[in-house]
Design an enzyme around this catalytic site. Sequence first.
Site, PDB file in Angstrom:
ATOM      1  N   ILE A 113      83.941  -8.560  26.135  1.00 13.95           N
ATOM      2  CA  ILE A 113      85.186  -8.194  25.479  1.00 13.95           C
ATOM      3  C   ILE A 113      84.842  -7.162  24.423  1.00 13.95           C
ATOM      4  O   ILE A 113      83.762  -7.184  23.841  1.00 13.95           O
ATOM      5  CB  ILE A 113      85.936  -9.408  24.887  1.00 13.95           C
ATOM      6  CG1 ILE A 113      85.080 -10.173  23.894  1.00 13.95           C
ATOM      7  CG2 ILE A 113      86.421 -10.329  25.982  1.00 13.95           C
ATOM      8  CD1 ILE A 113      85.820 -11.299  23.190  1.00 13.95           C
ATOM      9  N   PHE A 138      86.005  -4.687  21.053  1.00 11.40           N
ATOM     10  CA  PHE A 138      86.859  -4.514  19.884  1.00 11.40           C
ATOM     11  C   PHE A 138      86.634  -3.127  19.303  1.00 11.40           C
ATOM     12  O   PHE A 138      85.499  -2.670  19.197  1.00 11.40           O
ATOM     13  CB  PHE A 138      86.537  -5.557  18.805  1.00 11.40           C
ATOM     14  CG  PHE A 138      86.800  -6.965  19.236  1.00 11.40           C
ATOM     15  CD1 PHE A 138      88.057  -7.520  19.112  1.00 11.40           C
ATOM     16  CD2 PHE A 138      85.784  -7.731  19.773  1.00 11.40           C
ATOM     17  CE1 PHE A 138      88.309  -8.815  19.514  1.00 11.40           C
ATOM     18  CE2 PHE A 138      86.013  -9.036  20.181  1.00 11.40           C
ATOM     19  CZ  PHE A 138      87.285  -9.583  20.055  1.00 11.40           C
ATOM     20  N   ILE A 155      79.886  -9.400  23.419  1.00  7.01           N
ATOM     21  CA  ILE A 155      80.879  -8.738  22.578  1.00  7.01           C
ATOM     22  C   ILE A 155      80.468  -7.275  22.457  1.00  7.01           C
ATOM     23  O   ILE A 155      79.286  -6.971  22.281  1.00  7.01           O
ATOM     24  CB  ILE A 155      80.902  -9.352  21.152  1.00  7.01           C
ATOM     25  CG1 ILE A 155      81.023 -10.879  21.175  1.00  7.01           C
ATOM     26  CG2 ILE A 155      81.967  -8.687  20.297  1.00  7.01           C
ATOM     27  CD1 ILE A 155      82.307 -11.398  21.730  1.00  7.01           C
ATOM     28  N   GLU A 156      81.423  -6.382  22.551  1.00  2.00           N
ATOM     29  CA  GLU A 156      81.187  -4.961  22.289  1.00  2.00           C
ATOM     30  C   GLU A 156      82.044  -4.557  21.093  1.00  2.00           C
ATOM     31  O   GLU A 156      83.208  -4.934  21.002  1.00  2.00           O
ATOM     32  CB  GLU A 156      81.584  -4.100  23.487  1.00  2.00           C
ATOM     33  CG  GLU A 156      81.504  -2.604  23.202  1.00  2.00           C
ATOM     34  CD  GLU A 156      82.125  -1.733  24.280  1.00  2.00           C
ATOM     35  OE1 GLU A 156      82.103  -0.498  24.107  1.00  2.00           O
ATOM     36  OE2 GLU A 156      82.647  -2.266  25.278  1.00  2.00           O
ATOM     37  N   ILE A 157      81.439  -3.810  20.185  1.00  2.00           N
ATOM     38  CA  ILE A 157      82.183  -3.183  19.098  1.00  2.00           C
ATOM     39  C   ILE A 157      82.005  -1.682  19.316  1.00  2.00           C
ATOM     40  O   ILE A 157      80.887  -1.212  19.528  1.00  2.00           O
ATOM     41  CB  ILE A 157      81.642  -3.575  17.702  1.00  2.00           C
ATOM     42  CG1 ILE A 157      81.520  -5.089  17.549  1.00  2.00           C
ATOM     43  CG2 ILE A 157      82.495  -2.944  16.611  1.00  2.00           C
ATOM     44  CD1 ILE A 157      82.821  -5.833  17.499  1.00  2.00           C
TER      45      ILE A 157
END
Length: 165
Positions: free
Chosen positions: A82, A84, A128-130
């Site tokens: 996911i 953000f 998680i990807e930022i």
Amino acid sequence: MANNNPLQLKSLNHISLLCGSLDKSIDFYVNILGFCPIKRPNSFDFNGAWLFNYGIGIHLLQAEDPEGMPKILNINPKNNHISFQCESISAVESRLKQMKIKYVKNIVEENGIYVDQLFFHDPDGWMIEICNCDNIPVLPLSSSCSPFNCNLPNHHIQQQIIPME
């Protein structure tokens, strides 16, 4: 118009994630990613938590067999994740270093536009990807997807149709 939205969808509501430790996951999503716990229906007969922020819900579900959950050790940006948006990738990277969270940094270039990506795992290995992905304009591949019928973000839309290869 119905063909562009055959199920009459409005938005993404939530994602559900299976957790080995509900407490560790709540701590991560609240204190690392800034989500807020929200009320969850009392009628559920299983342990879990609902969190909300950034217009999206995350539903954490306690695994029945926490020891049986797959262990994901390496960070692979090509795995499910996911993502953000962030205001400052350098601030996020600095904070990840302070918190001693292992991450992988990636830079994507498209026609002179650069996107920085940081990938890391939650306590259960969910990736998680930022990123600052809003640097790349949203370009519909056909005229059937336009700002008017596909809810494209209007701050980076270019009215250009990309031919299918």
